[in-house]
Design a protein around this motif. Structure first.
Motif, PDB file in Angstrom:
ATOM      1  N   LEU A  43       0.845  -1.203   0.000  1.00  0.00           N
ATOM      2  CA  LEU A  43       0.000   0.000   0.000  1.00  0.00           C
ATOM      3  C   LEU A  43       0.878   1.250   0.000  1.00  0.00           C
ATOM      4  O   LEU A  43       0.581   2.227  -0.693  1.00  0.00           O
ATOM      5  N   ALA A  45       3.918   1.465  -1.216  1.00  0.00           N
ATOM      6  CA  ALA A  45       4.524   1.578  -2.554  1.00  0.00           C
ATOM      7  C   ALA A  45       3.542   2.216  -3.535  1.00  0.00           C
ATOM      8  O   ALA A  45       3.930   3.023  -4.394  1.00  0.00           O
ATOM      9  N   LEU A  46       2.258   1.859  -3.388  1.00  0.00           N
ATOM     10  CA  LEU A  46       1.237   2.410  -4.292  1.00  0.00           C
ATOM     11  C   LEU A  46       1.152   3.930  -4.207  1.00  0.00           C
ATOM     12  O   LEU A  46       0.775   4.588  -5.179  1.00  0.00           O
ATOM     13  N   SER A  47       1.459   4.474  -3.047  1.00  0.00           N
ATOM     14  CA  SER A  47       1.299   5.928  -2.877  1.00  0.00           C
ATOM     15  C   SER A  47       2.567   6.690  -3.236  1.00  0.00           C
ATOM     16  O   SER A  47       2.664   7.891  -2.973  1.00  0.00           O
ATOM     17  N   THR A  48       3.536   6.015  -3.849  1.00  0.00           N
ATOM     18  CA  THR A  48       4.775   6.680  -4.261  1.00  0.00           C
ATOM     19  C   THR A  48       4.512   7.611  -5.442  1.00  0.00           C
ATOM     20  O   THR A  48       3.793   7.238  -6.374  1.00  0.00           O
ATOM     21  N   PRO A  49       5.093   8.821  -5.424  1.00  0.00           N
ATOM     22  CA  PRO A  49       4.889   9.735  -6.559  1.00  0.00           C
ATOM     23  C   PRO A  49       5.269   9.098  -7.903  1.00  0.00           C
ATOM     24  O   PRO A  49       6.163   8.251  -7.973  1.00  0.00           O
ATOM     25  N   LEU A  50       4.593   9.532  -8.942  1.00  0.00           N
ATOM     26  CA  LEU A  50       4.829   8.995 -10.288  1.00  0.00           C
ATOM     27  C   LEU A  50       6.096   9.585 -10.892  1.00  0.00           C
ATOM     28  O   LEU A  50       6.529  10.668 -10.522  1.00  0.00           O
ATOM     29  N   ILE A  51       6.645   8.864 -11.847  1.00  0.00           N
ATOM     30  CA  ILE A  51       7.704   9.413 -12.700  1.00  0.00           C
ATOM     31  C   ILE A  51       7.326   9.098 -14.142  1.00  0.00           C
ATOM     32  O   ILE A  51       6.417   8.301 -14.391  1.00  0.00           O
ATOM     33  N   SER A 284       1.749   3.113 -10.849  1.00  0.00           N
ATOM     34  CA  SER A 284       1.450   2.769  -9.456  1.00  0.00           C
ATOM     35  C   SER A 284       1.324   1.260  -9.287  1.00  0.00           C
ATOM     36  O   SER A 284       1.796   0.690  -8.294  1.00  0.00           O
ATOM     37  N   TYR A 287       4.735  -0.217  -9.320  1.00  0.00           N
ATOM     38  CA  TYR A 287       5.343  -0.073  -7.985  1.00  0.00           C
ATOM     39  C   TYR A 287       4.846  -1.185  -7.065  1.00  0.00           C
ATOM     40  O   TYR A 287       5.610  -1.778  -6.298  1.00  0.00           O
TER      41      TYR A 287
ATOM     42  N   VAL B  23      10.983   1.208  -4.023  1.00  0.00           N
ATOM     43  CA  VAL B  23      10.909   2.327  -4.966  1.00  0.00           C
ATOM     44  C   VAL B  23      11.148   3.618  -4.193  1.00  0.00           C
ATOM     45  O   VAL B  23      10.612   3.813  -3.110  1.00  0.00           O
ATOM     46  N   PRO B  25      11.773   7.095  -5.981  1.00  0.00           N
ATOM     47  CA  PRO B  25      12.117   7.923  -7.139  1.00  0.00           C
ATOM     48  C   PRO B  25      12.590   9.320  -6.726  1.00  0.00           C
ATOM     49  O   PRO B  25      12.182   9.825  -5.680  1.00  0.00           O
ATOM     50  N   ARG B  28      10.487  14.784  -9.124  1.00  0.00           N
ATOM     51  CA  ARG B  28      10.295  15.105 -10.539  1.00  0.00           C
ATOM     52  C   ARG B  28       9.069  15.992 -10.660  1.00  0.00           C
ATOM     53  O   ARG B  28       8.078  15.777  -9.959  1.00  0.00           O
ATOM     54  N   LEU B  30       6.522  16.621 -13.613  1.00  0.00           N
ATOM     55  CA  LEU B  30       6.231  16.004 -14.910  1.00  0.00           C
ATOM     56  C   LEU B  30       5.421  16.964 -15.771  1.00  0.00           C
ATOM     57  O   LEU B  30       4.205  17.080 -15.621  1.00  0.00           O
ATOM     58  N   LEU B  43      -2.741   9.821  -4.647  1.00  0.00           N
ATOM     59  CA  LEU B  43      -1.728   8.896  -4.107  1.00  0.00           C
ATOM     60  C   LEU B  43      -2.183   8.344  -2.754  1.00  0.00           C
ATOM     61  O   LEU B  43      -1.993   7.169  -2.457  1.00  0.00           O
ATOM     62  N   ARG B  44      -2.767   9.199  -1.939  1.00  0.00           N
ATOM     63  CA  ARG B  44      -3.257   8.719  -0.635  1.00  0.00           C
ATOM     64  C   ARG B  44      -4.404   7.720  -0.812  1.00  0.00           C
ATOM     65  O   ARG B  44      -4.476   6.716  -0.109  1.00  0.00           O
ATOM     66  N   LEU B  46      -4.761   5.726  -3.209  1.00  0.00           N
ATOM     67  CA  LEU B  46      -4.165   4.469  -3.674  1.00  0.00           C
ATOM     68  C   LEU B  46      -3.681   3.598  -2.528  1.00  0.00           C
ATOM     69  O   LEU B  46      -3.636   2.378  -2.646  1.00  0.00           O
ATOM     70  N   SER B  47      -3.304   4.225  -1.429  1.00  0.00           N
ATOM     71  CA  SER B  47      -2.737   3.440  -0.324  1.00  0.00           C
ATOM     72  C   SER B  47      -3.802   3.005   0.687  1.00  0.00           C
ATOM     73  O   SER B  47      -3.477   2.506   1.755  1.00  0.00           O
ATOM     74  N   PRO B 219      -2.845   8.131 -11.855  1.00  0.00           N
ATOM     75  CA  PRO B 219      -1.885   7.276 -12.558  1.00  0.00           C
ATOM     76  C   PRO B 219      -2.542   6.569 -13.737  1.00  0.00           C
ATOM     77  O   PRO B 219      -3.761   6.376 -13.752  1.00  0.00           O
TER      78      PRO B 219
END
Lengths: 426, 426
Positions: A43, A45-51, A284, A287, B23, B25, B28, B30, B43-44, B46-47, B219
């Motif tokens: 969970l 990892a899912l909330s990690t910012p995108l790149i 996501s 991730y 992960v 990153p 960034r 974007l 993102l929140r 998602l978790s 995402p």
């Protein structure tokens, strides 16, 4: 040409204004056949910012994911990656990419998900043949070989673990049969991977797919896949680079795979050194998939299987200790799920509803002939633990008792403890 | 039957042991053509912990999602839901479900993603016709109608916003043309939805699909879709309930949709009152999709479009203020992305690499004829903001200057400020 329905009148209304609050689900312990609770690390990892999808860091994460899943699948297959969709997307990608219309596919069917393979193969216009076992049993290698000789299929497609019946089809002898008869060998390991032995290379598999939402302790929505070099050759024979990014000399098969999204050749070109744009990777979910594999490999592949075996054994002993009958051939049960017969006189759906509403624990029903006849109780991924097993058995005892079923007090918990004590004995 | 490649030798090696860290990153910003930074609220979401797919709370979230996206699409279509995959999955689901093999599809092509529609329609074995405009322009309604009359298609499939060229195809006149000639009308609004006007009902659309990773600030990995009642009728005519869960009296078309995963009839049965099991909903991505719509509707649909228009105008003025030429017919540019000609003598990829490595800002390249010729700079979703516009212009000025391009000092930032000042003037 089918005539279209009449043109509708122009819209005269607006959609209803409705703005609910944020997602805020109640506490749940998911002890059904999956999805189960994701590991909290997944969970996060899912909330990690995108790149960006072509960021060198993202390329590194994609390569990591390939390397991690090679270990999960126990394969040296270069072509080991993710399909962006649920586990069923992985199945369809494998079948539609490996099978041309008219080719024969043989499917051993021993539950609902065998039917699913036939269904997807039919849609891909394969000529589908089955070899069936009653629900609750598995298919013998001899029966498979007999059917292979009779049908002469291009592909053998078999579910490893069919959650509808909890059966785990032994695969270790089937690769040799396929090799002997020049048949491609595919398995759907969605429900089984991680919780039960799996050896892509040693078992001679040409393709295997899965999902994250069972023993891998992640959410549904990403489908790990691995393809043998031979499977890649089959896929590549139908390669096509899509219009709009095609360059001179690029492949353009005249009988391309009948899906763009599931064209494994194109997906490989995206994951491989060419990094040709196909879909935009679901960052996501990647991730999440990467973290699922990291968690599994940190604990160790065999240790995770052993953990599923232990807690599965404890749950099996526990439900028997409550006086419940277990469905199917227990010798071939997956480690991670058990089907118990709903006691006579008890409304199965009411029992499940009480487990959920009063104890916050989800257990499952089943499909087709087993609906209303069995509950399915899972012990998988993050939830393959002693506390979850004991809590589920304790709650189930109360629900059965209040439903008028005679249960030995503490019979489930004691039986599970006995399994754990045995392991801990010096 | 194609002969299989020779059976490979049994595997003798194990996959390499490799266990990378979590992960993590780098920071960034974007500012390419998408994906862009997800809103932190997404993102929140998602978790958020998972719940079961048939949990009444999950059913509520699915119904919420339908109600929210009806507002996003501006439609009363009951059939408004998500396809579990990237935006391209939504496109393929629409085309494969609405078009039978051999039916005619007309695609206006004015960039790479028009080619993608032809590609996907080809794979669905449609008879594909195109009406083309040069890259950098859009297609006129008259040209579309002329082609409709000539081709007599079953479906008109058109990209609204083609990020490859930044053009936004006007759709408001096309619905009437389709209605006049009995043609189904589908659009791919992946890149445009949220940042540009969109009126599914008022424009007479039968189907539209999108993704989250552009103006919706989420995402990639979930594809919102809406179908008119007429489109649902077309889909339902090919309905089939899959083996393993089929009951007496269930539909079993003899010419079913040639995909199980993308069979919109089955997906509707899963989202609708019957809740028939199909895929296992990608819960985390549904949480994300739901939050994307909530964020958009909280700000207000028109306010979000206006915000995209404002920051798009500021970015356009800014790049011109840096002395850069803008590609294409600016009158038809999407609000959320601009294509700038790479100055002569500058290596475009090196410029993008400097933006990313030294300033942490991602801008995009393009495809096909435009690769190496333009950069694409986005202002969309969470990143359609003044600070992101000014930072990007400030950094771009430095990269151009250090690359030997003569730029008016502060010319980009000043021009953008001028746009903002105009809006703020009393």
């Amino acid at each position: 040409m089918t005539a279209l329905p009449a043109t509708p009148a122009p819209a005269t209304s607006l959609p209803a204004a409705y703005l609910p609050g944020p997602v805020n689900p109640p506490a749940r312990l998911l002890m059904g056949p999956g999805p189960i609770d994701a590991d909290p690390r997944v969970l996060r990892a899912l909330s990690t910012p995108l790149i960006g999808q072509y960021d060198p860091v993202m390329t590194g994460y994609m390569n990591d994911t390939m390397a991690l899943y090679r270990q999960v699948w126990a394969t040296t297959n270069e072509a080991t990656f993710l399909v962006d969709g649920t586990s069923r997307a992985g199945i369809e990608a494998a079948l539609v990419s490996l099978v041309r219309p008219g080719q024969r596919v043989l499917v051993p069917v021993f539950g609902r998900f065998g039917h699913l393979l036939t269904e997807i193969a039919h849609r891909a216009q394969a000529e589908v043949h089955t070899v069936e076992a009653p629900w609750g049993q598995v298919v013998t290698p001899a029966a498979v070989e007999e059917a292979v000789v009779r049908v002469r299929p291009h592909l053998l497609a078999v579910v490893q673990g069919d959650t509808s019946t909890t059966m785990c089809q032994p695969l270790e002898d089937l690769g040799e049969i396929c090799a002997r008869h020049g048949v491609l060998f595919y398995t759907d390991a969605t429900a089984s991977l991680g919780g039960n032995p799996f050896e892509a290379d040693a078992w001679g598999l040409d393709a295997a797919t899965a999902g994250l939402q069972k023993c891998l302790a992640g959410p549904s929505g990403s489908a790990p896949i691995t393809l043998s070099p031979r499977a890649v050759e089959v896929v590549r024979a139908r390669s096509r680079v899509e219009a709009g990014i095609r360059e001179e000399g690029d492949a353009d098969a005249d009988d391309p795979i009948r899906s763009n999204y599931f064209d494994l050749g194109m997906i490989l070109d995206y994951w491989g050194p060419r990094r040709l744009n196909h879909h935009t990777e679901a960052t996501s979910m990647l991730y999440a998939a990467r973290e699922c594999a990291r968690i599994l490999l940190e604990e160790g592949r065999q240790a995770v299987i052993d953990r599923h075996a232990l807690h599965g054994r404890a749950m099996l002993a526990g439900v028997r200790g409550l006086g419940l009958q277990v469905f199917g051939d227990v010798a071939h049960k997956m480690h991670n799920v058990v089907a118990v017969e709903i006691p006579a006189g008890l409304d199965g759906d009411a029992g499940r509803a009480a487990m959920l509403a009063d104890f916050g624990i989800e257990i499952g029903t089943s499909f087709g002939p087993l609906h209303g006849r069995v509950w399915r109780i899972g012990t998988m991924g993050y939830n393959a633990r002693q506390d979850t097993v004991l809590l589920t058995l304790a709650a189930l005892e109360q629900v059965l008792r209040r439903g008028g079923v005679r249960v030995p007090p503490g019979g489930g918990v004691d039986a599970a403890y006995a399994v754990y004590d045995e392991v801990r004995a010096p």
